[in-house]
Design a protein around this motif. Structure first.
Motif, PDB file in Angstrom:
ATOM      1  N   ASP A   1       7.715   1.964   3.112  1.00 57.59           N
ATOM      2  CA  ASP A   1       8.714   2.944   3.574  1.00 57.59           C
ATOM      3  C   ASP A   1      10.023   2.325   4.049  1.00 57.59           C
ATOM      4  O   ASP A   1      10.815   2.990   4.722  1.00 57.59           O
TER       5      ASP A   1
ATOM      6  N   ASP B   1       5.003  -2.643   4.347  1.00 56.08           N
ATOM      7  CA  ASP B   1       4.989  -1.184   4.202  1.00 56.08           C
ATOM      8  C   ASP B   1       5.978  -0.772   3.120  1.00 56.08           C
ATOM      9  O   ASP B   1       7.031  -1.393   2.959  1.00 56.08           O
TER      10      ASP B   1
ATOM     11  N   ASP C   1      -2.076   2.252  -4.721  1.00 56.76           N
ATOM     12  CA  ASP C   1      -1.793   3.656  -4.415  1.00 56.76           C
ATOM     13  C   ASP C   1      -3.073   4.490  -4.469  1.00 56.76           C
ATOM     14  O   ASP C   1      -3.857   4.369  -5.398  1.00 56.76           O
TER      15      ASP C   1
ATOM     16  N   ALA D   1      -7.003  -0.404   1.269  1.00 56.39           N
ATOM     17  CA  ALA D   1      -6.036  -0.600   0.177  1.00 56.39           C
ATOM     18  C   ALA D   1      -5.497  -2.034   0.215  1.00 56.39           C
ATOM     19  O   ALA D   1      -5.411  -2.715  -0.812  1.00 56.39           O
TER      20      ALA D   1
ATOM     21  N   PRO E   1       0.848  -1.187   0.000  1.00 62.58           N
ATOM     22  CA  PRO E   1       0.000   0.000   0.000  1.00 62.58           C
ATOM     23  C   PRO E   1       0.886   1.240   0.000  1.00 62.58           C
ATOM     24  O   PRO E   1       1.892   1.286   0.710  1.00 62.58           O
ATOM     25  N   THR E   2       0.539   2.239  -0.804  1.00 64.61           N
ATOM     26  CA  THR E   2       1.396   3.438  -0.850  1.00 64.61           C
ATOM     27  C   THR E   2       0.585   4.727  -0.809  1.00 64.61           C
ATOM     28  O   THR E   2      -0.497   4.818  -1.384  1.00 64.61           O
ATOM     29  N   TYR E   3       1.137   5.671  -0.123  1.00 60.69           N
ATOM     30  CA  TYR E   3       0.647   7.042  -0.182  1.00 60.69           C
ATOM     31  C   TYR E   3       1.867   7.953  -0.055  1.00 60.69           C
ATOM     32  O   TYR E   3       2.520   7.958   0.993  1.00 60.69           O
TER      33      TYR E   3
ATOM     34  N   LYS F   1       2.215   9.138   7.865  1.00 66.91           N
ATOM     35  CA  LYS F   1       0.800   9.388   7.602  1.00 66.91           C
ATOM     36  C   LYS F   1      -0.036   9.223   8.857  1.00 66.91           C
ATOM     37  O   LYS F   1      -1.252   9.160   8.805  1.00 66.91           O
ATOM     38  N   LEU F   2       0.649   9.111   9.982  1.00 71.33           N
ATOM     39  CA  LEU F   2      -0.081   8.972  11.243  1.00 71.33           C
ATOM     40  C   LEU F   2      -0.888  10.242  11.482  1.00 71.33           C
ATOM     41  O   LEU F   2      -0.343  11.324  11.537  1.00 71.33           O
TER      42      LEU F   2
ATOM     43  N   ASP G   1      12.655   2.771  11.529  1.00 74.57           N
ATOM     44  CA  ASP G   1      11.837   3.943  11.256  1.00 74.57           C
ATOM     45  C   ASP G   1      12.042   4.363   9.803  1.00 74.57           C
ATOM     46  O   ASP G   1      13.105   4.130   9.235  1.00 74.57           O
TER      47      ASP G   1
ATOM     48  N   GLU H   1       4.947   7.703  -1.590  1.00 74.46           N
ATOM     49  CA  GLU H   1       6.149   6.886  -1.384  1.00 74.46           C
ATOM     50  C   GLU H   1       6.984   6.827  -2.657  1.00 74.46           C
ATOM     51  O   GLU H   1       7.663   5.831  -2.925  1.00 74.46           O
TER      52      GLU H   1
ATOM     53  N   ARG I   1       6.926   6.619  20.906  1.00 72.40           N
ATOM     54  CA  ARG I   1       6.290   5.654  20.005  1.00 72.40           C
ATOM     55  C   ARG I   1       6.439   4.231  20.510  1.00 72.40           C
ATOM     56  O   ARG I   1       5.538   3.405  20.359  1.00 72.40           O
TER      57      ARG I   1
ATOM     58  N   PHE J   1      12.368  -3.762  13.023  1.00 68.06           N
ATOM     59  CA  PHE J   1      11.629  -2.691  12.357  1.00 68.06           C
ATOM     60  C   PHE J   1      12.479  -1.425  12.381  1.00 68.06           C
ATOM     61  O   PHE J   1      13.058  -1.077  13.406  1.00 68.06           O
TER      62      PHE J   1
ATOM     63  N   GLY K   1      -7.319   4.963   2.364  1.00 69.11           N
ATOM     64  CA  GLY K   1      -7.220   4.234   3.631  1.00 69.11           C
ATOM     65  C   GLY K   1      -6.361   3.010   3.499  1.00 69.11           C
ATOM     66  O   GLY K   1      -6.436   2.279   2.501  1.00 69.11           O
TER      67      GLY K   1
HETATM   68  N1  LIG Z   1      -2.920   3.097  -0.335  1.00 66.08           N
HETATM   69  C1  LIG Z   1      -2.706   3.695   0.845  1.00 66.08           C
HETATM   70  N2  LIG Z   1      -1.556   3.470   1.518  1.00 66.08           N
HETATM   71  C2  LIG Z   1      -1.368   4.102   2.695  1.00 66.08           C
HETATM   72  C3  LIG Z   1      -2.322   4.980   3.259  1.00 66.08           C
HETATM   73  N3  LIG Z   1      -1.830   5.441   4.449  1.00 66.08           N
HETATM   74  C4  LIG Z   1      -0.612   4.874   4.604  1.00 66.08           C
HETATM   75  N4  LIG Z   1      -0.322   4.080   3.547  1.00 66.08           N
HETATM   76  C5  LIG Z   1       0.868   3.260   3.321  1.00 66.08           C
HETATM   77  O1  LIG Z   1       0.862   2.268   4.330  1.00 66.08           O
HETATM   78  C6  LIG Z   1       2.175   1.995   4.795  1.00 66.08           C
HETATM   79  C7  LIG Z   1       2.263   2.305   6.303  1.00 66.08           C
HETATM   80  O2  LIG Z   1       2.050   3.690   6.508  1.00 66.08           O
HETATM   81  P1  LIG Z   1       3.060   4.603   7.341  1.00 66.08           P
HETATM   82  O3  LIG Z   1       2.782   6.035   7.036  1.00 66.08           O
HETATM   83  O4  LIG Z   1       4.452   4.132   7.129  1.00 66.08           O
HETATM   84  O5  LIG Z   1       2.560   4.314   8.802  1.00 66.08           O
HETATM   85  P2  LIG Z   1       3.440   4.038  10.052  1.00 66.08           P
HETATM   86  O6  LIG Z   1       4.510   3.049   9.713  1.00 66.08           O
HETATM   87  O7  LIG Z   1       2.491   3.688  11.126  1.00 66.08           O
HETATM   88  O8  LIG Z   1       4.064   5.463  10.346  1.00 66.08           O
HETATM   89  P3  LIG Z   1       5.434   6.126   9.815  1.00 66.08           P
HETATM   90  O9  LIG Z   1       6.340   5.093   9.282  1.00 66.08           O
HETATM   91  O10 LIG Z   1       5.972   6.874  10.971  1.00 66.08           O
HETATM   92  O11 LIG Z   1       5.011   7.024   8.702  1.00 66.08           O
HETATM   93  C8  LIG Z   1       3.105   2.849   3.944  1.00 66.08           C
HETATM   94  O12 LIG Z   1       3.524   2.068   2.851  1.00 66.08           O
HETATM   95  C9  LIG Z   1       2.190   3.983   3.470  1.00 66.08           C
HETATM   96  O13 LIG Z   1       2.595   4.565   2.258  1.00 66.08           O
HETATM   97  C10 LIG Z   1      -3.536   5.191   2.529  1.00 66.08           C
HETATM   98  O14 LIG Z   1      -4.425   5.924   2.924  1.00 66.08           O
HETATM   99  N5  LIG Z   1      -3.667   4.515   1.356  1.00 66.08           N
END
Ligand SMILES: Nc1nc2c(ncn2[C@@H]2O[C@H](COP(=O)(O)OP(=O)(O)OP(=O)(O)O)[C@@H](O)[C@H]2O)c(=O)[nH]1
Ligand SMILES: [Mg+2]
Length: 235
Positions: free
Chosen positions: A94, A92, A40, A75, A8-10, A208-209, A201, A12, A135, A199, A71
């Motif tokens: 990222d 993920d 995406d 996704a 899933p990507t937003y 996207k939190l 960071d 990225e 965190r 894991f 979401g």
């Molecule tokens: N398609 C889609 N992907 C999402 C959405 N929100 C987050 N993602 C993806 O889901 C994965 C996890 O989101 P992250 O933002 O990394 O969430 P996290 O790991 O809890 O927080 P951080 O790493 O600190 O940003 C990443 O690949 C994001 O790009 C969304 O609304 N739609």
């Protein structure tokens, strides 16, 4: 056995080419019949376009660009639905989850030893790098609060694989805060195996939190507790 990894990507765009290259190399090196579906949500940084440009190089890559939905959970579920494999998984984008662990995660599913495998930070040899204390503490509290829902040590993990039949005919909420937890509670997974992961960071891109994350979380686990209770009453 066919495997489809959903990413899933937003926003990225910087991470996705690196991850896709790593994953396909791991599939090749381990003789895994692997596919990737990138889902995406019409990212403003045009991650979908960057992903589509990778398709020439990687024939087993598909891109789903959603312009009508947003979401993470939905996704992932849309990606699973599109997948034409017996085994599906999610990672993920990222670079927080180590793709090198994919072979270890899929092996028990291929051998028929597990229904669901999970990359776990909270077992021996697992861990978290570079997370601020705040965190780490909130993650521990969040994990503690779902002790009554599942026995796994890292139910909040977003790096997991499953046999697709675990979710066949199972109603899953696309709004759930954590889709892995949703599947663990509502899916037909009897045998779960946790594999240690470290894991990291995210290196590039923004988190996207959102600020209402605690509320989303509480709502989700309340629904799951109610579901579990009503299942027990009807037994
Ligand atoms: N398609 C889609 N992907 C999402 C959405 N929100 C987050 N993602 C993806 O889901 C994965 C996890 O989101 P992250 O933002 O990394 O969430 P996290 O790991 O809890 O927080 P951080 O790493 O600190 O940003 C990443 O690949 C994001 O790009 C969304 O609304 N739609
Ligand atoms: Mg992340």
């Amino acid at each position: 056995m066919d495997i489809t990894l959903v990413i899933p990507t937003y926003n990225e765009a910087g991470n996705i080419p690196i991850l896709v290259e790593k994953v396909f190399k791991i599939f090749d090196d381990n003789e895994l019949d692997g596919h990737i579906i990138i889902v995406d949500d019409d990212s403003p940084d045009q991650t979908w376009k960057v992903a589509e440009n990778l398709k020439d190089k990687y024939p087993n890559l598909e891109v789903l660009r959603r312009q009508d939905k947003r979401g993470l959970s939905s996704a992932v579920l849309d990606g699973f639905q599109l997948a034409d494999s017996e085994i599906v998984g999610v990672i993920d984008a990222d670079l927080s989850h180590p793709p090198e662990k994919i072979p270890e995660l899929v092996a028990p599913l291929i051998k028929g030893e597990a229904d669901f495998t999970l990359g776990s930070r909270y077992i021996d040899e697992g861990g978290i790098e570079n997370w601020p204390l705040k965190r780490k503490v909130s993650s521990k509290i969040a994990t503690f609060a779902v002790l009554g829902l599942t026995k796994v040590k890292d139910p909040m993990s977003g790096f997991f694989f499953l046999k697709k039949d675990v979710i066949n005919n199972v109603e899953l909420s696309p709004k759930g805060f954590k889709v892995g937890l949703e599947i663990l509670v509502r899916g037909n997974c009897e045998r779960v195996i946790e594999v240690p992961i470290v894991f990291r960071d995210r290196e590039y891109g923004e988190s996207k939190l959102r600020s209402n994350v605690i509320l989303d979380y509480l709502l989700h686990i309340s629904k799951l507790y109610i579901y579990q209770l009503s299942k027990k009453i009807h037994l």
